[in-house]
Design an enzyme around this catalytic site. Sequence first.
Site, PDB file in Angstrom:
ATOM      1  N   ARG A  59       0.806  -1.218   0.000  1.00  0.00           N
ATOM      2  CA  ARG A  59       0.000   0.000   0.000  1.00  0.00           C
ATOM      3  C   ARG A  59       0.844   1.275   0.000  1.00  0.00           C
ATOM      4  O   ARG A  59       0.588   2.184  -0.776  1.00  0.00           O
ATOM      5  CB  ARG A  59      -0.941   0.038   1.218  1.00  0.00           C
ATOM      6  CG  ARG A  59      -2.115  -0.887   1.130  1.00  0.00           C
ATOM      7  CD  ARG A  59      -2.762  -1.041   2.480  1.00  0.00           C
ATOM      8  NE  ARG A  59      -1.815  -0.936   3.578  1.00  0.00           N
ATOM      9  CZ  ARG A  59      -0.919  -1.860   3.870  1.00  0.00           C
ATOM     10  NH1 ARG A  59      -0.887  -2.977   3.191  1.00  0.00           N
ATOM     11  NH2 ARG A  59      -0.070  -1.690   4.860  1.00  0.00           N
ATOM     12  N   THR A  60       1.851   1.338   0.861  1.00  0.00           N
ATOM     13  CA  THR A  60       2.644   2.569   0.949  1.00  0.00           C
ATOM     14  C   THR A  60       3.395   2.827  -0.353  1.00  0.00           C
ATOM     15  O   THR A  60       3.408   3.953  -0.865  1.00  0.00           O
ATOM     16  CB  THR A  60       3.636   2.490   2.131  1.00  0.00           C
ATOM     17  OG1 THR A  60       2.900   2.309   3.343  1.00  0.00           O
ATOM     18  CG2 THR A  60       4.456   3.765   2.246  1.00  0.00           C
ATOM     19  N   LYS A  87      24.630  -7.816  -2.655  1.00  0.00           N
ATOM     20  CA  LYS A  87      26.033  -8.152  -2.894  1.00  0.00           C
ATOM     21  C   LYS A  87      26.952  -7.458  -1.886  1.00  0.00           C
ATOM     22  O   LYS A  87      28.171  -7.543  -1.996  1.00  0.00           O
ATOM     23  CB  LYS A  87      26.434  -7.749  -4.322  1.00  0.00           C
ATOM     24  CG  LYS A  87      25.588  -8.402  -5.399  1.00  0.00           C
ATOM     25  CD  LYS A  87      25.949  -7.842  -6.770  1.00  0.00           C
ATOM     26  CE  LYS A  87      25.024  -8.393  -7.847  1.00  0.00           C
ATOM     27  NZ  LYS A  87      25.299  -7.775  -9.160  1.00  0.00           N
ATOM     28  N   ARG A 109      11.934   3.463   2.461  1.00  0.00           N
ATOM     29  CA  ARG A 109      11.526   2.611   3.586  1.00  0.00           C
ATOM     30  C   ARG A 109      12.710   1.706   3.911  1.00  0.00           C
ATOM     31  O   ARG A 109      13.294   1.101   3.017  1.00  0.00           O
ATOM     32  CB  ARG A 109      10.302   1.773   3.236  1.00  0.00           C
ATOM     33  CG  ARG A 109      10.024   0.689   4.287  1.00  0.00           C
ATOM     34  CD  ARG A 109       8.659   0.072   4.133  1.00  0.00           C
ATOM     35  NE  ARG A 109       7.621   0.996   4.577  1.00  0.00           N
ATOM     36  CZ  ARG A 109       6.351   0.648   4.764  1.00  0.00           C
ATOM     37  NH1 ARG A 109       5.965  -0.591   4.553  1.00  0.00           N
ATOM     38  NH2 ARG A 109       5.467   1.541   5.152  1.00  0.00           N
ATOM     39  N   HIS A 137       6.658   6.622  10.834  1.00  0.00           N
ATOM     40  CA  HIS A 137       6.050   6.502   9.506  1.00  0.00           C
ATOM     41  C   HIS A 137       5.250   7.801   9.320  1.00  0.00           C
ATOM     42  O   HIS A 137       4.027   7.811   9.439  1.00  0.00           O
ATOM     43  CB  HIS A 137       5.144   5.276   9.467  1.00  0.00           C
ATOM     44  CG  HIS A 137       4.667   4.897   8.094  1.00  0.00           C
ATOM     45  ND1 HIS A 137       4.877   5.686   6.986  1.00  0.00           N
ATOM     46  CD2 HIS A 137       3.966   3.809   7.654  1.00  0.00           C
ATOM     47  CE1 HIS A 137       4.344   5.095   5.928  1.00  0.00           C
ATOM     48  NE2 HIS A 137       3.783   3.961   6.308  1.00  0.00           N
TER      49      HIS A 137
END
Length: 309
Positions: A59-60, A87, A109, A137
Amino acid sequence: MEHLSVDHLVGIRDLTRQDIELIFKTADSFKEVINRPIKKVPSLRDITIANLFFENSTRTRLSFELAEKRLSADVVNFSASSSSVKKGETLIDTVNNILSMKVDMVVMRHPNPGAAKFLSKRTNTCVINAGDGTHEHPTQGLLDAFSIRERLGSVEGKKVVIVGDILHSRVALSNIYTLQKLGAEVMVCGPTTLIPKYIHTLGIQVEHNLRRALEWCDVANMLRIQLERQDIQYFPSLREYSMQYGLNKEILDSLEKEIIVMHPGPINRGVEITSDVADSKQSIILQQVENGVAVRMAVIYLLAAKIGR
Protein backbone atom coordinates in the site's frame (compact mmCIF):
# COMPACT_ATOMS: atom_id res chain seq x y z
CA MET A 1 3.33 30.22 -1.93
CA GLU A 2 3.71 29.13 1.70
CA HIS A 3 6.66 26.87 2.47
CA LEU A 4 7.41 24.06 4.92
CA SER A 5 9.96 24.79 7.63
CA VAL A 6 11.87 21.56 6.76
CA ASP A 7 13.81 20.36 3.71
CA HIS A 8 13.08 16.67 4.38
CA LEU A 9 10.29 14.66 5.97
CA VAL A 10 12.09 12.20 8.22
CA GLY A 11 9.78 12.45 11.25
CA ILE A 12 6.76 14.29 12.62
CA ARG A 13 8.77 15.76 15.49
CA ASP A 14 10.57 18.02 12.99
CA LEU A 15 7.28 19.57 11.80
CA THR A 16 5.48 22.54 13.34
CA ARG A 17 1.71 22.69 13.67
CA GLN A 18 1.78 25.25 10.83
CA ASP A 19 3.63 22.74 8.62
CA ILE A 20 0.96 20.11 9.28
CA GLU A 21 -1.87 22.54 8.58
CA LEU A 22 -0.17 23.61 5.32
CA ILE A 23 0.14 19.95 4.27
CA PHE A 24 -3.57 19.43 5.04
CA LYS A 25 -4.62 22.55 3.14
CA THR A 26 -2.57 21.43 0.12
CA ALA A 27 -3.97 17.88 0.41
CA ASP A 28 -7.52 19.32 0.30
CA SER A 29 -6.72 20.74 -3.14
CA PHE A 30 -5.14 17.51 -4.36
CA LYS A 31 -8.08 15.47 -3.12
CA GLU A 32 -10.26 17.46 -5.53
CA VAL A 33 -7.74 16.68 -8.30
CA ILE A 34 -7.76 12.90 -7.76
CA ASN A 35 -11.57 12.85 -7.79
CA ARG A 36 -11.97 14.52 -11.17
CA PRO A 37 -11.97 12.76 -14.57
CA ILE A 38 -8.40 13.91 -15.39
CA LYS A 39 -6.47 13.03 -12.26
CA LYS A 40 -3.09 14.54 -13.17
CA VAL A 41 -1.47 17.94 -12.73
CA PRO A 42 1.82 19.00 -14.37
CA SER A 43 3.28 20.39 -11.14
CA LEU A 44 6.43 18.20 -10.98
CA ARG A 45 7.02 17.55 -14.66
CA ASP A 46 10.79 18.20 -14.33
CA ILE A 47 11.31 16.29 -11.05
CA THR A 48 12.65 12.73 -10.80
CA ILE A 49 11.80 10.70 -7.68
CA ALA A 50 13.33 7.38 -6.63
CA ASN A 51 11.31 5.04 -4.42
CA LEU A 52 13.82 2.99 -2.39
CA PHE A 53 12.14 0.16 -0.52
CA PHE A 54 14.47 -2.01 1.58
CA GLU A 55 11.41 -3.69 3.16
CA ASN A 56 8.36 -5.28 1.59
CA SER A 57 5.45 -2.90 1.04
CA THR A 58 2.30 -2.84 -1.04
CA ARG A 59 0.00 0.00 0.00
CA THR A 60 2.64 2.57 0.95
CA ARG A 61 4.75 1.98 -2.17
CA LEU A 62 1.74 2.08 -4.49
CA SER A 63 0.36 5.16 -2.72
CA PHE A 64 3.65 7.05 -3.13
CA GLU A 65 4.04 5.94 -6.75
CA LEU A 66 0.50 7.00 -7.57
CA ALA A 67 1.00 10.36 -5.82
CA GLU A 68 4.19 10.98 -7.79
CA LYS A 69 2.57 10.08 -11.11
CA ARG A 70 -0.49 12.23 -10.36
CA LEU A 71 1.98 15.14 -10.02
CA SER A 72 3.61 14.18 -13.37
CA ALA A 73 7.01 13.38 -11.82
CA ASP A 74 9.36 10.84 -13.38
CA VAL A 75 9.46 7.79 -11.10
CA VAL A 76 12.19 5.20 -10.52
CA ASN A 77 11.35 2.17 -8.34
CA PHE A 78 14.07 0.32 -6.45
CA SER A 79 13.66 -2.99 -4.64
CA ALA A 80 16.46 -4.12 -2.31
CA SER A 81 15.65 -7.80 -2.90
CA SER A 82 16.86 -7.51 -6.52
CA SER A 83 19.64 -4.95 -6.03
CA SER A 84 23.38 -4.75 -5.35
CA VAL A 85 22.58 -4.39 -1.64
CA LYS A 86 22.40 -8.18 -1.73
CA LYS A 87 26.03 -8.15 -2.89
CA GLY A 88 27.17 -6.08 0.10
CA GLU A 89 26.83 -2.52 -1.25
CA THR A 90 26.23 0.07 1.50
CA LEU A 91 23.15 2.26 1.77
CA ILE A 92 25.13 5.43 1.01
CA ASP A 93 26.81 3.89 -2.06
CA THR A 94 23.48 2.59 -3.34
CA VAL A 95 21.80 5.99 -2.94
CA ASN A 96 24.75 7.97 -4.35
CA ASN A 97 24.78 5.74 -7.43
CA ILE A 98 21.09 6.44 -7.92
CA LEU A 99 21.55 10.18 -7.30
CA SER A 100 24.34 10.33 -9.90
CA MET A 101 21.58 9.59 -12.41
CA LYS A 102 20.15 13.05 -11.54
CA VAL A 103 17.41 12.05 -9.11
CA ASP A 104 15.88 14.98 -7.20
CA MET A 105 14.05 13.24 -4.37
CA VAL A 106 14.22 9.92 -2.52
CA VAL A 107 11.31 8.15 -0.80
CA MET A 108 12.80 5.45 1.42
CA ARG A 109 11.53 2.61 3.59
CA HIS A 110 14.21 0.89 5.63
CA PRO A 111 14.23 -1.69 8.46
CA ASN A 112 16.67 0.33 10.59
CA PRO A 113 15.37 3.18 12.79
CA GLY A 114 17.04 6.48 11.86
CA ALA A 115 18.00 5.40 8.32
CA ALA A 116 16.09 8.28 6.67
CA LYS A 117 17.70 10.89 8.95
CA PHE A 118 21.12 9.32 8.37
CA LEU A 119 20.58 9.58 4.61
CA SER A 120 19.29 13.17 4.75
CA LYS A 121 22.52 14.30 6.46
CA ARG A 122 24.87 12.52 4.07
CA THR A 123 23.40 13.12 0.61
CA ASN A 124 22.41 16.19 -1.36
CA THR A 125 18.82 15.20 -2.02
CA CYS A 126 15.40 15.61 -0.47
CA VAL A 127 14.47 12.56 1.65
CA ILE A 128 10.97 11.39 2.58
CA ASN A 129 10.73 8.68 5.22
CA ALA A 130 8.27 5.96 4.18
CA GLY A 131 8.90 4.05 7.42
CA ASP A 132 12.14 3.34 9.31
CA GLY A 133 12.03 0.21 11.43
CA THR A 134 9.97 0.63 14.59
CA HIS A 135 10.65 4.38 14.67
CA GLU A 136 8.36 6.56 12.52
CA HIS A 137 6.05 6.50 9.51
CA PRO A 138 5.32 10.23 9.13
CA THR A 139 3.02 10.21 6.10
CA GLN A 140 0.82 7.58 7.79
CA GLY A 141 0.54 9.78 10.88
CA LEU A 142 -0.39 12.73 8.66
CA LEU A 143 -2.99 10.86 6.60
CA ASP A 144 -4.59 9.38 9.74
CA ALA A 145 -4.96 12.84 11.31
CA PHE A 146 -6.20 14.23 7.97
CA SER A 147 -8.85 11.48 7.87
CA ILE A 148 -10.02 12.34 11.41
CA ARG A 149 -10.20 16.03 10.47
CA GLU A 150 -12.21 15.17 7.34
CA ARG A 151 -14.72 13.04 9.27
CA LEU A 152 -15.05 15.07 12.48
CA GLY A 153 -14.28 18.59 11.24
CA SER A 154 -11.13 19.01 13.32
CA VAL A 155 -8.57 17.11 15.37
CA GLU A 156 -8.36 19.63 18.21
CA GLY A 157 -9.93 18.32 21.42
CA LYS A 158 -10.74 14.87 20.02
CA LYS A 159 -9.95 11.73 22.04
CA VAL A 160 -8.03 9.11 20.07
CA VAL A 161 -7.06 5.67 21.34
CA ILE A 162 -4.37 3.66 19.55
CA VAL A 163 -4.92 -0.05 20.22
CA GLY A 164 -2.55 -2.98 19.81
CA ASP A 165 1.13 -3.53 19.16
CA ILE A 166 2.46 -0.13 20.23
CA LEU A 167 5.94 -1.54 20.96
CA HIS A 168 6.74 -2.52 17.36
CA SER A 169 4.65 0.10 15.55
CA ARG A 170 6.13 3.08 13.70
CA VAL A 171 2.57 4.15 12.93
CA ALA A 172 1.78 4.60 16.64
CA LEU A 173 4.67 7.01 17.26
CA SER A 174 3.92 9.18 14.21
CA ASN A 175 0.22 9.23 15.14
CA ILE A 176 0.99 10.29 18.71
CA TYR A 177 3.26 13.15 17.60
CA THR A 178 0.82 14.37 14.91
CA LEU A 179 -2.28 14.22 17.12
CA GLN A 180 -0.55 15.98 20.02
CA LYS A 181 0.67 18.79 17.77
CA LEU A 182 -2.92 19.27 16.56
CA GLY A 183 -4.37 19.38 20.08
CA ALA A 184 -5.93 15.91 20.42
CA GLU A 185 -5.90 13.77 23.57
CA VAL A 186 -4.16 10.44 23.02
CA MET A 187 -4.38 7.10 24.80
CA VAL A 188 -2.70 3.79 24.01
CA CYS A 189 -4.28 0.44 24.83
CA GLY A 190 -2.87 -3.07 24.70
CA PRO A 191 -1.20 -5.84 26.68
CA THR A 192 1.51 -4.67 29.10
CA THR A 193 4.09 -6.58 27.04
CA LEU A 194 3.25 -4.53 23.91
CA ILE A 195 3.36 -1.07 25.58
CA PRO A 196 6.86 0.52 25.54
CA LYS A 197 8.32 1.42 28.93
CA TYR A 198 9.10 4.98 27.75
CA ILE A 199 5.51 5.72 26.72
CA HIS A 200 4.70 7.78 29.85
CA THR A 201 7.36 10.31 28.81
CA LEU A 202 5.22 11.26 25.80
CA GLY A 203 2.44 12.62 28.03
CA ILE A 204 -0.25 10.17 26.95
CA GLN A 205 -2.62 7.89 28.86
CA VAL A 206 -2.19 4.11 29.08
CA GLU A 207 -5.14 1.72 29.39
CA HIS A 208 -5.10 -2.08 29.40
CA ASN A 209 -8.88 -2.59 29.24
CA LEU A 210 -10.26 -2.26 25.72
CA ARG A 211 -13.83 -1.49 26.73
CA ARG A 212 -12.77 1.39 29.02
CA ALA A 213 -10.60 2.77 26.23
CA LEU A 214 -13.46 2.61 23.72
CA GLU A 215 -15.89 4.29 26.12
CA TRP A 216 -13.37 7.14 26.53
CA CYS A 217 -12.51 7.77 22.88
CA ASP A 218 -13.99 9.44 19.80
CA VAL A 219 -11.68 7.53 17.47
CA ALA A 220 -10.14 4.05 17.76
CA ASN A 221 -7.09 3.33 15.61
CA MET A 222 -6.62 -0.47 15.60
CA LEU A 223 -3.02 -1.49 14.87
CA ARG A 224 -1.85 -4.70 13.25
CA ILE A 225 0.01 -7.26 15.36
CA GLN A 226 3.50 -7.14 13.84
CA LEU A 227 4.54 -10.76 14.15
CA GLU A 228 7.43 -10.24 11.70
CA ARG A 229 9.11 -7.85 14.16
CA GLN A 230 8.51 -9.90 17.29
CA ASP A 231 11.57 -11.91 18.31
CA ILE A 232 9.86 -13.45 21.37
CA GLN A 233 6.27 -14.37 22.26
CA TYR A 234 4.54 -11.30 23.75
CA PHE A 235 1.16 -12.98 24.38
CA PRO A 236 -0.07 -16.59 24.57
CA SER A 237 -1.86 -16.75 21.20
CA LEU A 238 -3.58 -14.66 18.52
CA ARG A 239 -6.90 -16.13 19.68
CA GLU A 240 -6.34 -14.86 23.23
CA TYR A 241 -5.18 -11.47 21.93
CA SER A 242 -8.32 -11.21 19.81
CA MET A 243 -10.54 -12.06 22.76
CA GLN A 244 -8.95 -9.31 24.90
CA TYR A 245 -8.17 -6.60 22.35
CA GLY A 246 -10.04 -7.46 19.14
CA LEU A 247 -12.87 -5.12 18.13
CA ASN A 248 -16.12 -6.76 17.03
CA LYS A 249 -19.56 -5.41 16.11
CA GLU A 250 -21.09 -6.51 19.40
CA ILE A 251 -18.68 -4.32 21.40
CA LEU A 252 -19.05 -1.44 18.94
CA ASP A 253 -22.87 -1.48 19.05
CA SER A 254 -22.94 -1.70 22.85
CA LEU A 255 -21.11 1.62 23.32
CA GLU A 256 -23.23 4.59 24.38
CA LYS A 257 -21.80 6.78 21.60
CA GLU A 258 -20.76 6.21 18.01
CA ILE A 259 -17.00 6.14 17.51
CA ILE A 260 -14.88 6.11 14.37
CA VAL A 261 -12.75 3.06 13.60
CA MET A 262 -9.43 3.29 11.75
CA HIS A 263 -6.73 0.82 10.73
CA PRO A 264 -3.43 1.57 8.95
CA GLY A 265 -3.50 -1.83 7.18
CA PRO A 266 -2.96 -4.52 6.27
CA ILE A 267 -5.87 -5.83 8.33
CA ASN A 268 -5.71 -9.21 10.00
CA ARG A 269 -9.47 -9.76 9.88
CA GLY A 270 -10.69 -11.57 12.97
CA VAL A 271 -7.62 -10.54 15.00
CA GLU A 272 -7.57 -6.73 15.46
CA ILE A 273 -11.04 -6.20 14.04
CA THR A 274 -13.75 -8.41 12.58
CA SER A 275 -14.98 -8.07 9.00
CA ASP A 276 -18.31 -6.56 10.04
CA VAL A 277 -16.44 -3.76 11.85
CA ALA A 278 -13.98 -3.19 9.00
CA ASP A 279 -16.86 -2.86 6.54
CA SER A 280 -19.22 -0.87 8.80
CA LYS A 281 -20.30 2.75 8.36
CA GLN A 282 -18.17 3.68 11.38
CA SER A 283 -15.03 2.48 9.61
CA ILE A 284 -13.00 5.02 7.62
CA ILE A 285 -10.32 2.54 6.54
CA LEU A 286 -10.88 3.00 2.79
CA GLN A 287 -10.99 6.78 3.23
CA GLN A 288 -7.56 6.51 4.88
CA VAL A 289 -6.24 4.77 1.75
CA GLU A 290 -7.71 7.45 -0.55
CA ASN A 291 -6.45 10.26 1.67
CA GLY A 292 -2.99 8.70 1.67
CA VAL A 293 -2.53 9.60 -2.00
CA ALA A 294 -3.66 13.21 -1.49
CA VAL A 295 -1.50 13.73 1.62
CA ARG A 296 1.57 12.21 -0.06
CA MET A 297 0.98 14.41 -3.13
CA ALA A 298 0.93 17.41 -0.78
CA VAL A 299 4.16 16.40 1.00
CA ILE A 300 6.01 15.72 -2.26
CA TYR A 301 4.75 18.94 -3.87
CA LEU A 302 5.69 21.13 -0.91
CA LEU A 303 9.15 19.60 -0.52
CA ALA A 304 9.82 19.73 -4.26
CA ALA A 305 9.22 23.49 -4.12
CA LYS A 306 12.36 23.76 -1.95
CA ILE A 307 14.66 21.82 -4.29
CA GLY A 308 17.37 24.09 -5.64
CA ARG A 309 16.38 27.04 -3.45
